[in-house]
Design an enzyme around this catalytic site. Sequence first.
Site: not given
Length: 416
Positions: A96, A136, A141, A145, A261, A302, A307
């Site tokens: 976005k 980055f 990430d 993950d 984070k 946010f 989540d």
Amino acid sequence: MSSSSPLLTAGVLGGSLLGYALLKFLTPKPTVTATPKSNTTDYSKETKQEREENFKKVYDELRDFLLNDLKQSYEVPEENNKYIERMLNYNVPWGKLNRGLAVLDTLLILNNYQVTPKQYHLACVLGWCIEFLQAFFLIADDIMDASITRRGQDCWYRVNDVQLQACNDYLIVESHIYKILKHYFKPSCKKACEKVCAGKQQAEKLYFDLVELFHEVSYQTELGQLHDLRSLPPNVDKNAIDQIPFHTFTIETYSRIVKYKTAFYSFYLPLYCGLLISMNGKVDETLNKQTLEISLAMGEYFQIQDDYLDCFGDPKHIGKIGRDIEDCKCSWMVVKALELANEEQANNLKKWYGKDDEEKVLKVKELYRELNLEKVYKEYEENILKHLEKLISEVKVGINKDIYNSLLSKIANRTK
């Protein structure tokens, strides 16, 4: 008033020596003249779509600068140059772009949409530095993950001719941030910044502050990733219930993860960058602290949205396949579930959570519905929006509060 970044105050860094040392460097010079208002352009009639298109054009300029620099300064062969071009185009100019556009929006709002083309351009450059930072983080990430898709396409490390070479790629993307900052903001490299600031001395200070700011925010975000990853160390057997540290899945742990984070780089960094270039690098301490407080609240909101959508969002709509349950993440959903569950429900949740098994994932989601977590989330959303409205209303007189409202409007009640 002092204009030190609130990121570096003892309240945020816990009085660390690093924070104290950087704080001394970010103290502004006492004499700063106002930014000249001549040769400004009226951008008030620019549509949202036109602004986004103008912003996107600057990405092409930055990419071409970086690729040309690789050829001229680093003897990178054409084949590898093409690879870097593909890597950048795949990972950077997507999503976005809220973080990058927030820098430009802040500049325009604070100056009543009357800014010079040079100011406008530098705000876009700075916004893209944040988008490079985002790329980055996301490449790294996704590897950690073991994510599958990102922004509606395969994660970069899952591309056949990339794989774990992506580890080097995200380091290159990070280095590009500082290449861009040096080229566009260091006075000895570019005169453009001096035209925005009141002379070479202030331009040098702005460049230094920006480099320190990006380093500090990167470090904070990496610590947030550490908190997230260490909530479930890799040697834990997720099939053994007694090994999963559910006792650490608390709102305190979750808040620490979210603060470091997400909040600093996603909300504070864009707002503070916009303030810096709007105010010749001089932002007073009170405004800094208020901006930080608002940013932390927005960041929490946010991430909780993320989540919730990871669990209940449509992968086709949100652009990624949620895996918080399978990956045994310390997410807001499981934290609230453990708070609200009775003994039997909690035992079942611990039995099913963190298992890469479709049936158990569905059982966890069904338990979330049984605990009315969708309703709990909607109540939280209503309350946090009221809280943010109050925080924004308390911002000092003389600052156009739409810089915060504009960013909030992009995330309020979002569904992807």
